[in-house]
Design a protein around this motif. Structure first.
Motif, PDB file in Angstrom:
ATOM      1  N   ASN A  84      40.118  38.249  37.998  1.00  0.00           N
ATOM      2  CA  ASN A  84      40.550  36.918  37.605  1.00  0.00           C
ATOM      3  C   ASN A  84      40.696  36.817  36.088  1.00  0.00           C
ATOM      4  O   ASN A  84      39.813  37.228  35.339  1.00  0.00           O
ATOM      5  CB  ASN A  84      39.542  35.870  38.089  1.00  0.00           C
ATOM      6  CG  ASN A  84      40.049  34.465  37.883  1.00  0.00           C
ATOM      7  OD1 ASN A  84      41.239  34.204  38.063  1.00  0.00           O
ATOM      8  ND2 ASN A  84      39.161  33.560  37.528  1.00  0.00           N
ATOM      9  N   PHE A  85      41.825  36.285  35.678  1.00  0.00           N
ATOM     10  CA  PHE A  85      42.069  35.955  34.277  1.00  0.00           C
ATOM     11  C   PHE A  85      42.114  34.427  34.208  1.00  0.00           C
ATOM     12  O   PHE A  85      43.148  33.829  34.492  1.00  0.00           O
ATOM     13  CB  PHE A  85      43.392  36.576  33.803  1.00  0.00           C
ATOM     14  CG  PHE A  85      43.331  38.075  33.690  1.00  0.00           C
ATOM     15  CD1 PHE A  85      43.073  38.676  32.475  1.00  0.00           C
ATOM     16  CD2 PHE A  85      43.511  38.880  34.809  1.00  0.00           C
ATOM     17  CE1 PHE A  85      42.999  40.054  32.358  1.00  0.00           C
ATOM     18  CE2 PHE A  85      43.436  40.263  34.715  1.00  0.00           C
ATOM     19  CZ  PHE A  85      43.184  40.843  33.479  1.00  0.00           C
ATOM     20  N   PHE A  88      44.878  33.003  29.643  1.00  0.00           N
ATOM     21  CA  PHE A  88      45.527  34.207  29.125  1.00  0.00           C
ATOM     22  C   PHE A  88      44.827  34.783  27.905  1.00  0.00           C
ATOM     23  O   PHE A  88      45.008  35.947  27.576  1.00  0.00           O
ATOM     24  CB  PHE A  88      47.007  33.952  28.844  1.00  0.00           C
ATOM     25  CG  PHE A  88      47.281  33.219  27.575  1.00  0.00           C
ATOM     26  CD1 PHE A  88      47.276  31.851  27.546  1.00  0.00           C
ATOM     27  CD2 PHE A  88      47.549  33.912  26.408  1.00  0.00           C
ATOM     28  CE1 PHE A  88      47.528  31.159  26.374  1.00  0.00           C
ATOM     29  CE2 PHE A  88      47.804  33.243  25.237  1.00  0.00           C
ATOM     30  CZ  PHE A  88      47.790  31.854  25.214  1.00  0.00           C
ATOM     31  N   THR A  89      44.001  34.012  27.237  1.00  0.00           N
ATOM     32  CA  THR A  89      43.308  34.513  26.046  1.00  0.00           C
ATOM     33  C   THR A  89      42.037  35.283  26.387  1.00  0.00           C
ATOM     34  O   THR A  89      41.399  35.830  25.492  1.00  0.00           O
ATOM     35  CB  THR A  89      42.938  33.349  25.108  1.00  0.00           C
ATOM     36  OG1 THR A  89      42.160  32.403  25.841  1.00  0.00           O
ATOM     37  CG2 THR A  89      44.191  32.688  24.556  1.00  0.00           C
ATOM     38  N   ASP A  90      41.662  35.339  27.636  1.00  0.00           N
ATOM     39  CA  ASP A  90      40.449  36.046  28.057  1.00  0.00           C
ATOM     40  C   ASP A  90      40.826  37.456  28.494  1.00  0.00           C
ATOM     41  O   ASP A  90      41.423  37.657  29.545  1.00  0.00           O
ATOM     42  CB  ASP A  90      39.785  35.289  29.209  1.00  0.00           C
ATOM     43  CG  ASP A  90      38.425  35.853  29.572  1.00  0.00           C
ATOM     44  OD1 ASP A  90      38.160  37.039  29.271  1.00  0.00           O
ATOM     45  OD2 ASP A  90      37.624  35.120  30.171  1.00  0.00           O
ATOM     46  N   GLY A  91      40.487  38.445  27.699  1.00  0.00           N
ATOM     47  CA  GLY A  91      40.902  39.817  27.963  1.00  0.00           C
ATOM     48  C   GLY A  91      39.862  40.691  28.627  1.00  0.00           C
ATOM     49  O   GLY A  91      40.067  41.903  28.764  1.00  0.00           O
ATOM     50  N   ALA A 112      45.780  41.422  39.435  1.00  0.00           N
ATOM     51  CA  ALA A 112      45.492  40.368  38.460  1.00  0.00           C
ATOM     52  C   ALA A 112      45.761  39.020  39.120  1.00  0.00           C
ATOM     53  O   ALA A 112      46.828  38.819  39.701  1.00  0.00           O
ATOM     54  CB  ALA A 112      46.359  40.527  37.224  1.00  0.00           C
ATOM     55  N   ILE A 113      44.780  38.120  39.050  1.00  0.00           N
ATOM     56  CA  ILE A 113      44.939  36.779  39.595  1.00  0.00           C
ATOM     57  C   ILE A 113      44.548  35.775  38.509  1.00  0.00           C
ATOM     58  O   ILE A 113      43.896  36.134  37.542  1.00  0.00           O
ATOM     59  CB  ILE A 113      44.082  36.554  40.866  1.00  0.00           C
ATOM     60  CG1 ILE A 113      42.596  36.728  40.564  1.00  0.00           C
ATOM     61  CG2 ILE A 113      44.498  37.506  41.973  1.00  0.00           C
ATOM     62  CD1 ILE A 113      41.676  36.381  41.740  1.00  0.00           C
ATOM     63  N   GLY A 114      44.958  34.547  38.677  1.00  0.00           N
ATOM     64  CA  GLY A 114      44.591  33.510  37.713  1.00  0.00           C
ATOM     65  C   GLY A 114      45.756  33.183  36.796  1.00  0.00           C
ATOM     66  O   GLY A 114      46.888  33.047  37.238  1.00  0.00           O
ATOM     67  N   ASP A 115      45.473  33.093  35.502  1.00  0.00           N
ATOM     68  CA  ASP A 115      46.483  32.739  34.497  1.00  0.00           C
ATOM     69  C   ASP A 115      47.231  34.000  34.081  1.00  0.00           C
ATOM     70  O   ASP A 115      47.062  34.513  32.982  1.00  0.00           O
ATOM     71  CB  ASP A 115      45.806  32.078  33.301  1.00  0.00           C
ATOM     72  CG  ASP A 115      46.797  31.383  32.385  1.00  0.00           C
ATOM     73  OD1 ASP A 115      47.959  31.144  32.802  1.00  0.00           O
ATOM     74  OD2 ASP A 115      46.417  31.072  31.243  1.00  0.00           O
ATOM     75  N   VAL A 116      48.063  34.501  34.995  1.00  0.00           N
ATOM     76  CA  VAL A 116      48.786  35.765  34.782  1.00  0.00           C
ATOM     77  C   VAL A 116      50.210  35.435  34.345  1.00  0.00           C
ATOM     78  O   VAL A 116      50.954  34.784  35.076  1.00  0.00           O
ATOM     79  CB  VAL A 116      48.788  36.614  36.072  1.00  0.00           C
ATOM     80  CG1 VAL A 116      49.584  37.886  35.879  1.00  0.00           C
ATOM     81  CG2 VAL A 116      47.358  36.910  36.510  1.00  0.00           C
ATOM     82  N   ARG A 135      51.452  33.271  37.891  1.00  0.00           N
ATOM     83  CA  ARG A 135      51.264  31.823  38.062  1.00  0.00           C
ATOM     84  C   ARG A 135      52.445  31.212  38.802  1.00  0.00           C
ATOM     85  O   ARG A 135      53.602  31.576  38.570  1.00  0.00           O
ATOM     86  CB  ARG A 135      51.130  31.154  36.693  1.00  0.00           C
ATOM     87  CG  ARG A 135      49.733  31.050  36.231  1.00  0.00           C
ATOM     88  CD  ARG A 135      49.526  30.301  34.959  1.00  0.00           C
ATOM     89  NE  ARG A 135      50.615  29.467  34.479  1.00  0.00           N
ATOM     90  CZ  ARG A 135      50.701  29.011  33.240  1.00  0.00           C
ATOM     91  NH1 ARG A 135      49.750  29.295  32.368  1.00  0.00           N
ATOM     92  NH2 ARG A 135      51.703  28.265  32.856  1.00  0.00           N
ATOM     93  N   ALA A 136      52.146  30.268  39.670  1.00  0.00           N
ATOM     94  CA  ALA A 136      53.164  29.660  40.526  1.00  0.00           C
ATOM     95  C   ALA A 136      54.272  28.965  39.736  1.00  0.00           C
ATOM     96  O   ALA A 136      55.409  28.892  40.192  1.00  0.00           O
ATOM     97  CB  ALA A 136      52.510  28.673  41.487  1.00  0.00           C
ATOM     98  N   ASP A 137      53.973  28.487  38.524  1.00  0.00           N
ATOM     99  CA  ASP A 137      54.987  27.784  37.744  1.00  0.00           C
ATOM    100  C   ASP A 137      55.854  28.733  36.914  1.00  0.00           C
ATOM    101  O   ASP A 137      56.678  28.285  36.119  1.00  0.00           O
ATOM    102  CB  ASP A 137      54.340  26.733  36.846  1.00  0.00           C
ATOM    103  CG  ASP A 137      53.417  27.342  35.799  1.00  0.00           C
ATOM    104  OD1 ASP A 137      52.827  28.410  36.064  1.00  0.00           O
ATOM    105  OD2 ASP A 137      53.289  26.754  34.713  1.00  0.00           O
TER     106      ASP A 137
END
Length: 174
Positions: A84-85, A88-91, A112-116, A135-137
């Motif tokens: 999970n990300f 995007f700033t969390d590396g 990779a899941i989350g703010d991808v 991300r869905a958007d």
């Protein structure tokens, strides 16, 4: 309903669902869904035997503050390990992916899941991630194109252990 993800540089339908605990749910009480599911690490650790009775090859996901060492003895059991990300700033997920590939020799899918986002995919790939739930958007076709932005890498990494100069030396020697 399956979502579309990028897996091994192709857009595919994905039957896996990511289980996230809702408010008021706990790892002991959450209902495990039927079918392919990525479980939170805490659920896996608390209900391992039950999960193994229900799923031949379960999936699990790590949050950014959870290290892959918790899966060291079980890596071979998982068809998919999600990372999970949360933003995007969390590396930290990049390190988890690389450790799974290089230290624990995990050969299955790392997702990779989350703010991808598109700009991250190439570097995620270098760390051993081979599937992306964008991300869905965001436009998944455009994100896939981002994976093809570079044709060569100078440095070795999880996806190509040999640096470019070593690959060229091998070509000239052949």
């Amino acid at each position: 309903m399956s979502e579309r993800i990028i897996r091994k540089r192709e857009i595919v339908d994905d039957p896996w669902q990511v289980l996230r605990l809702a408010a008021g749910e706990s790892v002991e009480t959450v209902v495990l869904p039927a079918g392919p599911v990525l479980l939170p690490l805490a659920v896996w650790l608390a209900r391992r035997d039950e999960v193994l009775r229900r799923h031949e090859q379960p999936g699990v996901w790590l949050d950014s503050d959870e290290g892959p060492e918790a899966l060291a003895d079980d890596c071979g059991r998982f068809a998919v390990i999600g990372i999970n990300f949360p933003k995007f700033t969390d590396g930290r997920g990049y390190s988890s992916a690389r450790l799974l590939r290089e230290r624990y020799h995990y050969a299955g899918e790392i997702r990779a899941i989350g703010d991808v986002l598109q700009d991250q995919l190439f570097l995620m790939q270098r760390c051993g991630i081979d599937a992306y739930a964008v991300r869905a958007d965001k436009d998944i076709e455009q994100a896939l194109a981002g994976l093809r932005a570079f044709s060569e890498n100078y440095q070795g990494a999880a996806d190509q252990p040999l640096p470019l100069f070593r690959r060229r030396q091998a070509e000239h020697a052949a």
